[in-house]
Design a protein around this motif. Sequence first.
Motif, PDB file in Angstrom:
ATOM      1  N   THR A  74       0.768  -1.173   0.072  1.00 35.47           N
ATOM      2  CA  THR A  74      -0.014   0.051  -0.040  1.00 35.47           C
ATOM      3  C   THR A  74       0.982   1.099   0.034  1.00 35.47           C
ATOM      4  O   THR A  74       2.100   1.186   0.668  1.00 35.47           O
ATOM      5  CB  THR A  74      -0.837   0.063   1.152  1.00 35.47           C
ATOM      6  N   THR A  75       0.251   2.239  -0.502  1.00 36.79           N
ATOM      7  CA  THR A  75       1.136   3.466  -0.738  1.00 36.79           C
ATOM      8  C   THR A  75      -0.025   4.512  -0.208  1.00 36.79           C
ATOM      9  O   THR A  75      -1.143   4.551  -0.836  1.00 36.79           O
ATOM     10  CB  THR A  75       1.798   3.685  -1.774  1.00 36.79           C
ATOM     11  N   GLY A  76       0.313   5.700   0.745  1.00 35.69           N
ATOM     12  CA  GLY A  76      -0.778   6.475   0.875  1.00 35.69           C
ATOM     13  C   GLY A  76      -1.901   5.947   1.250  1.00 35.69           C
ATOM     14  O   GLY A  76      -1.967   4.794   2.074  1.00 35.69           O
ATOM     15  N   GLY A  77      -3.093   6.573   1.381  1.00 37.28           N
ATOM     16  CA  GLY A  77      -4.476   5.887   1.577  1.00 37.28           C
ATOM     17  C   GLY A  77      -4.781   6.028   2.964  1.00 37.28           C
ATOM     18  O   GLY A  77      -5.528   5.407   3.529  1.00 37.28           O
ATOM     19  N   GLY A  78      -4.217   6.752   3.884  1.00 40.22           N
ATOM     20  CA  GLY A  78      -4.417   7.049   5.291  1.00 40.22           C
ATOM     21  C   GLY A  78      -5.046   8.190   5.593  1.00 40.22           C
ATOM     22  O   GLY A  78      -5.710   8.717   4.782  1.00 40.22           O
ATOM     23  N   MET A  79      -5.230   8.487   6.865  1.00 47.06           N
ATOM     24  CA  MET A  79      -6.251   9.052   7.297  1.00 47.06           C
ATOM     25  C   MET A  79      -6.218  10.763   6.674  1.00 47.06           C
ATOM     26  O   MET A  79      -6.972  11.562   6.562  1.00 47.06           O
ATOM     27  CB  MET A  79      -6.180   9.603   8.908  1.00 47.06           C
ATOM     28  N   PHE A  80      -4.873  11.122   6.433  1.00 53.77           N
ATOM     29  CA  PHE A  80      -4.358  12.509   5.946  1.00 53.77           C
ATOM     30  C   PHE A  80      -3.946  12.466   4.617  1.00 53.77           C
ATOM     31  O   PHE A  80      -3.802  13.572   3.827  1.00 53.77           O
ATOM     32  CB  PHE A  80      -3.156  13.091   6.795  1.00 53.77           C
ATOM     33  N   ASP A  81      -4.292  11.370   3.876  1.00 51.95           N
ATOM     34  CA  ASP A  81      -4.097  11.560   2.322  1.00 51.95           C
ATOM     35  C   ASP A  81      -5.162  11.644   1.470  1.00 51.95           C
ATOM     36  O   ASP A  81      -6.437  11.305   2.195  1.00 51.95           O
ATOM     37  CB  ASP A  81      -3.302  10.041   2.190  1.00 51.95           C
ATOM     38  N   ALA A  82      -4.990  12.282   0.454  1.00 54.42           N
ATOM     39  CA  ALA A  82      -5.988  12.405  -0.700  1.00 54.42           C
ATOM     40  C   ALA A  82      -6.294  11.169  -1.533  1.00 54.42           C
ATOM     41  O   ALA A  82      -7.195  11.215  -2.189  1.00 54.42           O
ATOM     42  CB  ALA A  82      -5.791  13.636  -1.470  1.00 54.42           C
ATOM     43  N   GLU A  83      -5.259  10.547  -1.725  1.00 56.15           N
ATOM     44  CA  GLU A  83      -5.298   9.405  -2.621  1.00 56.15           C
ATOM     45  C   GLU A  83      -4.149   8.208  -2.116  1.00 56.15           C
ATOM     46  O   GLU A  83      -3.565   8.388  -1.133  1.00 56.15           O
ATOM     47  CB  GLU A  83      -5.069   9.617  -3.813  1.00 56.15           C
ATOM     48  N   ARG A  93      -2.698  -3.323  -9.026  1.00 57.43           N
ATOM     49  CA  ARG A  93      -2.502  -2.244  -8.185  1.00 57.43           C
ATOM     50  C   ARG A  93      -3.577  -1.231  -8.455  1.00 57.43           C
ATOM     51  O   ARG A  93      -3.723  -0.515  -9.809  1.00 57.43           O
ATOM     52  CB  ARG A  93      -1.203  -1.697  -8.697  1.00 57.43           C
ATOM     53  N   SER A  94      -4.496  -0.869  -7.574  1.00 54.52           N
ATOM     54  CA  SER A  94      -5.508   0.027  -7.645  1.00 54.52           C
ATOM     55  C   SER A  94      -5.261   1.277  -6.916  1.00 54.52           C
ATOM     56  O   SER A  94      -4.541   1.358  -6.031  1.00 54.52           O
ATOM     57  CB  SER A  94      -6.757  -0.823  -6.722  1.00 54.52           C
ATOM     58  N   ARG A  95      -5.979   2.412  -7.660  1.00 52.62           N
ATOM     59  CA  ARG A  95      -5.808   3.743  -7.104  1.00 52.62           C
ATOM     60  C   ARG A  95      -7.119   3.867  -6.413  1.00 52.62           C
ATOM     61  O   ARG A  95      -8.291   3.768  -7.025  1.00 52.62           O
ATOM     62  CB  ARG A  95      -5.676   4.750  -8.324  1.00 52.62           C
ATOM     63  N   PHE A  96      -7.215   4.617  -5.268  1.00 48.96           N
ATOM     64  CA  PHE A  96      -8.253   5.001  -4.618  1.00 48.96           C
ATOM     65  C   PHE A  96      -8.074   6.431  -4.121  1.00 48.96           C
ATOM     66  O   PHE A  96      -7.104   6.909  -3.759  1.00 48.96           O
ATOM     67  CB  PHE A  96      -8.227   4.127  -3.155  1.00 48.96           C
ATOM     68  N   VAL A  97      -9.234   7.280  -4.149  1.00 49.06           N
ATOM     69  CA  VAL A  97      -9.414   8.690  -3.852  1.00 49.06           C
ATOM     70  C   VAL A  97     -10.188   9.095  -2.945  1.00 49.06           C
ATOM     71  O   VAL A  97     -11.367   8.198  -2.696  1.00 49.06           O
ATOM     72  CB  VAL A  97      -9.365   9.561  -5.192  1.00 49.06           C
ATOM     73  N   ARG A  98     -10.088  10.320  -2.393  1.00 49.03           N
ATOM     74  CA  ARG A  98     -11.211  10.541  -1.494  1.00 49.03           C
ATOM     75  C   ARG A  98     -12.148  11.749  -2.487  1.00 49.03           C
ATOM     76  O   ARG A  98     -11.752  12.362  -3.164  1.00 49.03           O
ATOM     77  CB  ARG A  98     -10.638  11.833  -0.428  1.00 49.03           C
ATOM     78  N   HIS A  99     -13.612  10.997  -2.029  1.00 45.40           N
ATOM     79  CA  HIS A  99     -14.587  11.758  -2.762  1.00 45.40           C
ATOM     80  C   HIS A  99     -15.620  12.014  -1.860  1.00 45.40           C
ATOM     81  O   HIS A  99     -16.084  11.280  -1.135  1.00 45.40           O
ATOM     82  CB  HIS A  99     -14.992  10.886  -4.035  1.00 45.40           C
ATOM     83  N   ASP A 100     -16.111  13.378  -1.588  1.00 45.15           N
ATOM     84  CA  ASP A 100     -17.048  13.865  -0.767  1.00 45.15           C
ATOM     85  C   ASP A 100     -16.515  13.269   0.747  1.00 45.15           C
ATOM     86  O   ASP A 100     -17.435  12.671   1.430  1.00 45.15           O
ATOM     87  CB  ASP A 100     -18.386  13.210  -0.904  1.00 45.15           C
ATOM     88  N   GLY A 101     -15.160  13.325   1.112  1.00 46.41           N
ATOM     89  CA  GLY A 101     -14.706  12.872   2.397  1.00 46.41           C
ATOM     90  C   GLY A 101     -14.621  11.406   2.640  1.00 46.41           C
ATOM     91  O   GLY A 101     -14.417  11.064   3.820  1.00 46.41           O
ATOM     92  N   HIS A 102     -14.731  10.585   1.692  1.00 45.66           N
ATOM     93  CA  HIS A 102     -14.991   9.031   1.853  1.00 45.66           C
ATOM     94  C   HIS A 102     -13.922   8.423   0.454  1.00 45.66           C
ATOM     95  O   HIS A 102     -13.754   8.983  -0.488  1.00 45.66           O
ATOM     96  CB  HIS A 102     -16.122   8.368   1.581  1.00 45.66           C
ATOM     97  N   TRP A 103     -13.423   7.534   1.097  1.00 49.44           N
ATOM     98  CA  TRP A 103     -12.455   6.541   0.025  1.00 49.44           C
ATOM     99  C   TRP A 103     -13.513   5.865  -0.859  1.00 49.44           C
ATOM    100  O   TRP A 103     -14.399   5.333  -0.577  1.00 49.44           O
ATOM    101  CB  TRP A 103     -11.889   5.611   0.821  1.00 49.44           C
ATOM    102  N   VAL A 104     -13.045   6.057  -2.125  1.00 49.50           N
ATOM    103  CA  VAL A 104     -13.615   5.499  -3.449  1.00 49.50           C
ATOM    104  C   VAL A 104     -12.491   4.951  -4.142  1.00 49.50           C
ATOM    105  O   VAL A 104     -11.563   5.432  -4.223  1.00 49.50           O
ATOM    106  CB  VAL A 104     -14.616   6.337  -3.959  1.00 49.50           C
ATOM    107  N   TYR A 105     -12.994   3.874  -5.127  1.00 47.82           N
ATOM    108  CA  TYR A 105     -12.012   3.084  -5.795  1.00 47.82           C
ATOM    109  C   TYR A 105     -12.050   3.933  -7.134  1.00 47.82           C
ATOM    110  O   TYR A 105     -13.175   4.145  -7.754  1.00 47.82           O
ATOM    111  CB  TYR A 105     -12.463   1.884  -6.247  1.00 47.82           C
TER     112      TYR A 105
END
Length: 147
Positions: A92-101, A122-134
């Motif tokens: 995993t890279t990033g994806g924590g409480m203070f990350d945007a992706e 290898r999947s990318r996840f981003v924050r959308h409306d304050g929640h993690w999304v794929y």
Amino acid sequence: MARRTARRPAPRPTDGAAPCPCGLGLPYSQCCGPAHHGHAPASAEALMRARYSAYARDDDAYVLASWHPETRPAQITADRGPSWVRLEVLDTTGGGMFDAEGTVEFRAHYRDHGRPGELYERSRFVRHDGHWVYWGPVRTDGGLAHS
């Protein structure tokens, strides 16, 4: 894991005390169950595990709801072939409480008509409306793969 071809019945009932399909060793009711019932996962990895569990449980509604609206397909048609049996989170890279992706690299093992197989992504996840999304898979050259 997004493409499915034949229609499946509604998600299989799961005993909340049964082990979660994501492989963390916790009961489903304490692991991915809360995410499937509306509680936002706290990290990109937790969302990835919840999505894997949703695939394993045939919960297409959760799979779609946890997908970014810009990359989400209109629908998923179930596939009667693969039965998802084990998940390995490799990195995993990033994806924590203070990350945007963040990214999650994983291998999902399945059985298809008795034959073992695996899906690597290898999947990318981003924050959308304050929640993690794929967002989608990341190509090996660093760009995003488009389905």
